[in-house]
Design an enzyme around this catalytic site. Sequence first.
Site, PDB file in Angstrom:
ATOM      1  N   LYS A  20       0.950  -1.237   0.162  1.00  0.00           N
ATOM      2  CA  LYS A  20      -0.005  -0.071   0.182  1.00  0.00           C
ATOM      3  C   LYS A  20       0.874   1.193  -0.039  1.00  0.00           C
ATOM      4  O   LYS A  20       0.868   2.117  -0.556  1.00  0.00           O
ATOM      5  CB  LYS A  20      -0.942   0.042   1.147  1.00  0.00           C
ATOM      6  CG  LYS A  20      -2.052  -0.765   1.003  1.00  0.00           C
ATOM      7  CD  LYS A  20      -3.245  -0.417   1.884  1.00  0.00           C
ATOM      8  CE  LYS A  20      -3.070  -0.919   3.426  1.00  0.00           C
ATOM      9  NZ  LYS A  20      -4.281  -0.735   3.986  1.00  0.00           N
ATOM     10  N   ARG A  45      -6.121  -5.594   1.432  1.00  0.00           N
ATOM     11  CA  ARG A  45      -6.771  -6.434   2.397  1.00  0.00           C
ATOM     12  C   ARG A  45      -6.270  -7.874   2.341  1.00  0.00           C
ATOM     13  O   ARG A  45      -5.663  -8.348   1.336  1.00  0.00           O
ATOM     14  CB  ARG A  45      -8.439  -6.485   2.224  1.00  0.00           C
ATOM     15  CG  ARG A  45      -8.822  -7.280   1.082  1.00  0.00           C
ATOM     16  CD  ARG A  45      -9.203  -8.833   1.137  1.00  0.00           C
ATOM     17  NE  ARG A  45      -9.595  -9.381   0.120  1.00  0.00           N
ATOM     18  CZ  ARG A  45      -8.636 -10.458  -0.727  1.00  0.00           C
ATOM     19  NH1 ARG A  45      -7.339 -10.290  -0.461  1.00  0.00           N
ATOM     20  NH2 ARG A  45      -8.951 -11.063  -1.631  1.00  0.00           N
ATOM     21  N   ASP A  72      -4.553 -15.320  -3.696  1.00  0.00           N
ATOM     22  CA  ASP A  72      -4.938 -13.828  -3.487  1.00  0.00           C
ATOM     23  C   ASP A  72      -5.363 -13.563  -1.860  1.00  0.00           C
ATOM     24  O   ASP A  72      -6.137 -12.973  -1.374  1.00  0.00           O
ATOM     25  CB  ASP A  72      -6.613 -13.686  -4.124  1.00  0.00           C
ATOM     26  CG  ASP A  72      -7.512 -14.615  -3.581  1.00  0.00           C
ATOM     27  OD1 ASP A  72      -7.439 -15.578  -3.115  1.00  0.00           O
ATOM     28  OD2 ASP A  72      -9.044 -14.374  -3.797  1.00  0.00           O
ATOM     29  N   ARG A  77      -5.674  -3.567  -4.485  1.00  0.00           N
ATOM     30  CA  ARG A  77      -6.415  -3.189  -5.805  1.00  0.00           C
ATOM     31  C   ARG A  77      -6.093  -1.597  -6.032  1.00  0.00           C
ATOM     32  O   ARG A  77      -5.819  -0.768  -5.293  1.00  0.00           O
ATOM     33  CB  ARG A  77      -7.864  -3.080  -5.256  1.00  0.00           C
ATOM     34  CG  ARG A  77      -8.771  -3.247  -6.235  1.00  0.00           C
ATOM     35  CD  ARG A  77     -10.411  -3.659  -5.546  1.00  0.00           C
ATOM     36  NE  ARG A  77     -10.487  -4.998  -5.556  1.00  0.00           N
ATOM     37  CZ  ARG A  77     -11.562  -5.433  -4.961  1.00  0.00           C
ATOM     38  NH1 ARG A  77     -12.471  -4.587  -4.400  1.00  0.00           N
ATOM     39  NH2 ARG A  77     -11.810  -6.784  -5.148  1.00  0.00           N
ATOM     40  N   LYS A 112     -15.501 -11.259 -18.133  1.00  0.00           N
ATOM     41  CA  LYS A 112     -16.053 -12.533 -17.404  1.00  0.00           C
ATOM     42  C   LYS A 112     -17.582 -12.381 -17.754  1.00  0.00           C
ATOM     43  O   LYS A 112     -18.061 -11.462 -18.070  1.00  0.00           O
ATOM     44  CB  LYS A 112     -15.980 -12.496 -15.920  1.00  0.00           C
ATOM     45  CG  LYS A 112     -14.462 -12.688 -15.416  1.00  0.00           C
ATOM     46  CD  LYS A 112     -14.565 -13.136 -14.026  1.00  0.00           C
ATOM     47  CE  LYS A 112     -13.291 -13.952 -13.735  1.00  0.00           C
ATOM     48  NZ  LYS A 112     -13.267 -14.698 -12.615  1.00  0.00           N
ATOM     49  N   SER A 114     -19.999 -12.672 -16.101  1.00  0.00           N
ATOM     50  CA  SER A 114     -20.811 -11.633 -15.113  1.00  0.00           C
ATOM     51  C   SER A 114     -20.935 -10.388 -15.947  1.00  0.00           C
ATOM     52  O   SER A 114     -21.723  -9.554 -15.115  1.00  0.00           O
ATOM     53  CB  SER A 114     -20.028 -11.898 -13.756  1.00  0.00           C
ATOM     54  OG  SER A 114     -18.879 -11.395 -14.007  1.00  0.00           O
ATOM     55  N   GLU A 139      -2.092 -10.643  -5.002  1.00  0.00           N
ATOM     56  CA  GLU A 139      -2.703 -10.461  -6.190  1.00  0.00           C
ATOM     57  C   GLU A 139      -3.200  -8.957  -6.343  1.00  0.00           C
ATOM     58  O   GLU A 139      -3.445  -8.363  -5.280  1.00  0.00           O
ATOM     59  CB  GLU A 139      -4.080 -11.390  -6.113  1.00  0.00           C
ATOM     60  CG  GLU A 139      -5.125 -10.930  -7.515  1.00  0.00           C
ATOM     61  CD  GLU A 139      -6.314 -11.728  -7.387  1.00  0.00           C
ATOM     62  OE1 GLU A 139      -6.755 -12.642  -7.816  1.00  0.00           O
ATOM     63  OE2 GLU A 139      -7.239 -11.151  -6.677  1.00  0.00           O
ATOM     64  N   HIS A 155     -20.503  -7.159  -6.282  1.00  0.00           N
ATOM     65  CA  HIS A 155     -20.074  -8.104  -5.403  1.00  0.00           C
ATOM     66  C   HIS A 155     -20.911  -8.012  -4.060  1.00  0.00           C
ATOM     67  O   HIS A 155     -21.214  -8.991  -3.340  1.00  0.00           O
ATOM     68  CB  HIS A 155     -18.518  -7.156  -4.787  1.00  0.00           C
ATOM     69  CG  HIS A 155     -18.001  -8.637  -4.125  1.00  0.00           C
ATOM     70  ND1 HIS A 155     -17.947  -8.456  -2.589  1.00  0.00           N
ATOM     71  CD2 HIS A 155     -16.950  -9.490  -4.181  1.00  0.00           C
ATOM     72  CE1 HIS A 155     -17.206  -9.399  -1.878  1.00  0.00           C
ATOM     73  NE2 HIS A 155     -16.573 -10.053  -2.947  1.00  0.00           N
TER      74      HIS A 155
END
Length: 217
Positions: A20, A45, A72, A77, A112, A114, A139, A155
């Site tokens: 980070k 996270r 992961d 992110r 994807k 989705s 990841e 999500h």
Amino acid sequence: MIEDWNQFLMPYEQAVNELKVKLRGIRKQFQESNQHTSIEFVTGRVKPIDSILTKAKARNIPEDRIEIEMQDIAGLRIMCQFVDDIHEVVKMIRTRKDMNVVQERDYITNKKPSGYRSYHLVIEYPVQLITGEKIIFVEIQIRTLSMNFWATIEHSLNYKYQGEFPSEITRRLENAAEAAYQLDEEMSKIREEIQEAQHLFSHGKGKDERFQKYLNK
Ligand code: 0O2
Ligand code: 0O2
């Protein structure tokens, strides 16, 4: 068996915290040098223990293989303004000496089913522990703000419906994914103009001749 989860997760926590700082540092360097920053913001996270166990069970991963097969546990992110920025960030990460890219998944070119879009990297990252160096997988998901908006909502709905969306919601999510894609396309087209405006506004109003010209346009 993992006997001490705190001990097991410690290197992952350290890696997330270090990364980070490092990735936010890139943003800072761009800002300080008055350049367009390809990184808007960074989150990170460590996967919660119950999520690790659920995923391990679903994938038939025995506990002693989690470290190798689940890549992961540490997740970063990176959010960008524009799709082009994502490719810049990927290039930058590929050249770093402290990160070794071992896998790339381009869900931007190949979204994807989705509707999910993002660029995923798995890197090997060395963590310095009191027992010596440990190399772990991390990841990194890189996406635009628009992709992030869609993925965040999808999500949370997924959580609510446990993946069994009513058909109306599925249809709306597909429409929203298309709208998010169109938003990225439009923003890329006007990128040059946005950058010009951002550059001018970051250079002391009034003092900058070009800013006056911009106002007089
Ligand atoms: P600033 O000045 O607030 O932007 P931490 O470990 O406490 O530093 P943590 O717990 O990982 O950070 O926080 P989180 O929620 O992951 O958010 C990390 C950074 O992303 C924070 O910035 C948030 O402000 C920023 N952030 C989160 N969501 C958004 C968003 O939707 N848009 C934007 N632009 N920023 C967001 P900093 O680094 O604390 O600094
Ligand atoms: P978390 O911590 O909740 O984010 P998998 O999706 O895990 O079966 P694979 O190949 O292991 O497949 O990894 P993949 O698909 O490259 O990356 C998985 C992660 O990408 C997910 O993590 C999500 O963060 C994100 N992702 C992938 N597909 C979708 C999607 O359709 N919608 C949303 N919102 N996110 C997605 P986890 O495991 O969900 O963990």
